[in-house]
Design a protein around this motif. Structure first.
Motif, PDB file in Angstrom:
ATOM      1  N   LYS A  69       0.864  -1.181   0.000  1.00  0.00           N
ATOM      2  CA  LYS A  69       0.000   0.000   0.000  1.00  0.00           C
ATOM      3  C   LYS A  69       0.898   1.228   0.000  1.00  0.00           C
ATOM      4  CE  LYS A  69      -3.745   2.224   2.455  1.00  0.00           C
ATOM      5  NZ  LYS A  69      -4.639   2.160   3.607  1.00  0.00           N
ATOM      6  N   ILE A  70       0.658   2.135  -0.963  1.00  0.00           N
ATOM      7  CA  ILE A  70       1.513   3.315  -1.080  1.00  0.00           C
ATOM      8  C   ILE A  70       0.789   4.618  -0.795  1.00  0.00           C
ATOM      9  CG2 ILE A  70       3.120   2.230  -2.681  1.00  0.00           C
ATOM     10  CD1 ILE A  70       1.639   3.972  -4.884  1.00  0.00           C
ATOM     11  N   GLY A  71      -0.529   4.598  -0.733  1.00  0.00           N
ATOM     12  CA  GLY A  71      -1.239   5.840  -0.487  1.00  0.00           C
ATOM     13  C   GLY A  71      -2.733   5.722  -0.649  1.00  0.00           C
ATOM     14  N   GLU A  72      -3.374   6.893  -0.663  1.00  0.00           N
ATOM     15  CA  GLU A  72      -4.825   6.985  -0.766  1.00  0.00           C
ATOM     16  C   GLU A  72      -5.206   7.864  -1.955  1.00  0.00           C
ATOM     17  OE1 GLU A  72      -7.015   5.455   1.384  1.00  0.00           O
ATOM     18  OE2 GLU A  72      -5.293   4.567   2.424  1.00  0.00           O
ATOM     19  N   ILE A  73      -6.304   7.510  -2.614  1.00  0.00           N
ATOM     20  CA  ILE A  73      -6.834   8.309  -3.716  1.00  0.00           C
ATOM     21  C   ILE A  73      -7.521   9.529  -3.112  1.00  0.00           C
ATOM     22  CG2 ILE A  73      -8.450   8.356  -5.661  1.00  0.00           C
ATOM     23  CD1 ILE A  73      -8.111   5.239  -5.718  1.00  0.00           C
ATOM     24  N   SER A  74      -7.096  10.721  -3.522  1.00  0.00           N
ATOM     25  CA  SER A  74      -7.754  11.911  -3.013  1.00  0.00           C
ATOM     26  C   SER A  74      -8.713  12.535  -4.010  1.00  0.00           C
ATOM     27  CB  SER A  74      -6.763  12.968  -2.533  1.00  0.00           C
ATOM     28  OG  SER A  74      -5.500  12.850  -3.014  1.00  0.00           O
ATOM     29  N   ASP A  75      -8.537  12.209  -5.296  1.00  0.00           N
ATOM     30  CA  ASP A  75      -9.439  12.791  -6.285  1.00  0.00           C
ATOM     31  C   ASP A  75      -9.338  12.004  -7.586  1.00  0.00           C
ATOM     32  OD1 ASP A  75     -11.302  14.539  -7.367  1.00  0.00           O
ATOM     33  OD2 ASP A  75     -10.110  16.333  -7.007  1.00  0.00           O
ATOM     34  N   VAL A  76     -10.371  12.105  -8.377  1.00  0.00           N
ATOM     35  CA  VAL A  76     -10.422  11.536  -9.718  1.00  0.00           C
ATOM     36  C   VAL A  76     -10.304  12.712 -10.680  1.00  0.00           C
ATOM     37  CG1 VAL A  76     -11.886  10.309 -11.371  1.00  0.00           C
ATOM     38  CG2 VAL A  76     -11.882   9.628  -8.971  1.00  0.00           C
ATOM     39  N   LEU A  77      -9.380  12.635 -11.632  1.00  0.00           N
ATOM     40  CA  LEU A  77      -9.126  13.754 -12.533  1.00  0.00           C
ATOM     41  C   LEU A  77      -9.702  13.485 -13.918  1.00  0.00           C
ATOM     42  CD1 LEU A  77      -5.435  14.429 -11.469  1.00  0.00           C
ATOM     43  CD2 LEU A  77      -7.541  15.440 -10.561  1.00  0.00           C
ATOM     44  N   ASN A  81     -13.267  17.070 -21.562  1.00  0.00           N
ATOM     45  CA  ASN A  81     -14.375  16.360 -22.202  1.00  0.00           C
ATOM     46  C   ASN A  81     -15.093  15.429 -21.228  1.00  0.00           C
ATOM     47  OD1 ASN A  81     -13.936  17.483 -24.784  1.00  0.00           O
ATOM     48  ND2 ASN A  81     -12.239  16.054 -25.085  1.00  0.00           N
ATOM     49  N   GLY A  82     -14.652  15.430 -19.972  1.00  0.00           N
ATOM     50  CA  GLY A  82     -15.296  14.601 -18.966  1.00  0.00           C
ATOM     51  C   GLY A  82     -14.764  13.184 -18.880  1.00  0.00           C
ATOM     52  N   GLN A  83     -13.693  12.891 -19.599  1.00  0.00           N
ATOM     53  CA  GLN A  83     -13.113  11.551 -19.559  1.00  0.00           C
ATOM     54  C   GLN A  83     -12.138  11.445 -18.392  1.00  0.00           C
ATOM     55  OE1 GLN A  83     -13.984   8.968 -21.735  1.00  0.00           O
ATOM     56  NE2 GLN A  83     -15.562  10.473 -22.192  1.00  0.00           N
ATOM     57  N   MET A  84     -12.247  10.373 -17.616  1.00  0.00           N
ATOM     58  CA  MET A  84     -11.313  10.153 -16.525  1.00  0.00           C
ATOM     59  C   MET A  84      -9.944   9.852 -17.115  1.00  0.00           C
ATOM     60  SD  MET A  84     -11.721   7.335 -13.567  1.00  0.00           S
ATOM     61  CE  MET A  84     -10.358   6.901 -12.518  1.00  0.00           C
ATOM     62  N   ILE A  85      -8.904  10.596 -16.677  1.00  0.00           N
ATOM     63  CA  ILE A  85      -7.573  10.397 -17.246  1.00  0.00           C
ATOM     64  C   ILE A  85      -6.512  10.074 -16.203  1.00  0.00           C
ATOM     65  CG2 ILE A  85      -7.999  11.788 -19.298  1.00  0.00           C
ATOM     66  CD1 ILE A  85      -6.314  14.002 -17.852  1.00  0.00           C
ATOM     67  N   ALA A  86      -6.801  10.349 -14.928  1.00  0.00           N
ATOM     68  CA  ALA A  86      -5.794  10.123 -13.897  1.00  0.00           C
ATOM     69  C   ALA A  86      -6.451  10.143 -12.524  1.00  0.00           C
ATOM     70  CB  ALA A  86      -4.719  11.208 -13.967  1.00  0.00           C
ATOM     71  N   VAL A  87      -5.664   9.769 -11.522  1.00  0.00           N
ATOM     72  CA  VAL A  87      -6.102   9.898 -10.138  1.00  0.00           C
ATOM     73  C   VAL A  87      -5.056  10.702  -9.384  1.00  0.00           C
ATOM     74  CG1 VAL A  87      -7.582   7.863  -9.987  1.00  0.00           C
ATOM     75  CG2 VAL A  87      -5.135   7.622  -9.577  1.00  0.00           C
ATOM     76  N   LEU A  88      -5.524  11.509  -8.453  1.00  0.00           N
ATOM     77  CA  LEU A  88      -4.645  12.248  -7.562  1.00  0.00           C
ATOM     78  C   LEU A  88      -4.467  11.388  -6.321  1.00  0.00           C
ATOM     79  CD1 LEU A  88      -3.207  15.018  -7.207  1.00  0.00           C
ATOM     80  CD2 LEU A  88      -5.244  15.760  -5.954  1.00  0.00           C
ATOM     81  N   VAL A  89      -3.217  11.122  -5.971  1.00  0.00           N
ATOM     82  CA  VAL A  89      -2.932  10.179  -4.896  1.00  0.00           C
ATOM     83  C   VAL A  89      -2.005  10.821  -3.871  1.00  0.00           C
ATOM     84  CG1 VAL A  89      -1.927   7.917  -4.364  1.00  0.00           C
ATOM     85  CG2 VAL A  89      -3.115   8.265  -6.519  1.00  0.00           C
ATOM     86  N   GLY A  90      -2.348  10.671  -2.604  1.00  0.00           N
ATOM     87  CA  GLY A  90      -1.460  11.079  -1.523  1.00  0.00           C
ATOM     88  C   GLY A  90      -0.547   9.908  -1.197  1.00  0.00           C
TER      89      GLY A  90
END
Length: 142
Positions: A69-77, A81-90
């Motif tokens: 385990k390396i971290g937690e997802i803090s946001d979905v980016l 155009n509304g397409q999910m392209i990445a996640v913001l991770v702490g």
């Protein structure tokens, strides 16, 4: 399945409320809310040549005990155009203290469903690659 999701998304976007064309059960089975992704965990795995799940771009059905385990997802980016392209991770730190926010592009992650019905991610990036990711100010979008 992708075509089912696109069809359902197109029906939803078109504003249809016809139960015969936009079956709510199918919608629930093929889509998830970003709220179920946020607050999930991120794990790192060592890829092996026999790991066909990663190679095929599929999601994992459980968390492997060998993953770190390396971290937690803090946001979905999303892109514009509304397409999910990445996640913001702490990542890094301990209990949220001393961690830093980084962006993990979708090509470096796969879904991994948790026991508590949350969605997590697993990445193929090495510890060294993760440490080299630039820190992002999580308030940049505020």
């Amino acid at each position: 399945m992708k075509s089912d999701v696109r069809t359902l998304a197109a029906l939803v976007a078109a504003g249809t409320n016809n139960a015969e064309t936009a079956d709510q059960t199918s919608l629930a089975e093929n889509l998830t809310s970003s709220g179920r992704i946020e607050d999930g965990s991120v794990y790192r795995l060592e890829l092996t040549p026999d790991d066909t799940v990663w190679a095929n771009g599929e999601g994992y059905t459980e968390i492997d005990a060998n993953w770190n385990k390396i971290g937690e997802i803090s946001d979905v980016l999303l892109d514009k155009n509304g397409q999910m392209i990445a996640v913001l991770v702490g990542i890094g730190g301990f209990l949220g203290v001393g961690d830093r926010d980084v962006i993990l592009p979708l090509e470096n992650v796969r879904f991994a469903k948790g026991d508590d019905n949350t969605y997590n991610y697993v990445t193929n990036l090495t510890k060294e690659e993760l440490e080299k990711l630039p820190e992002v100010d999580s308030g940049i979008w505020d």
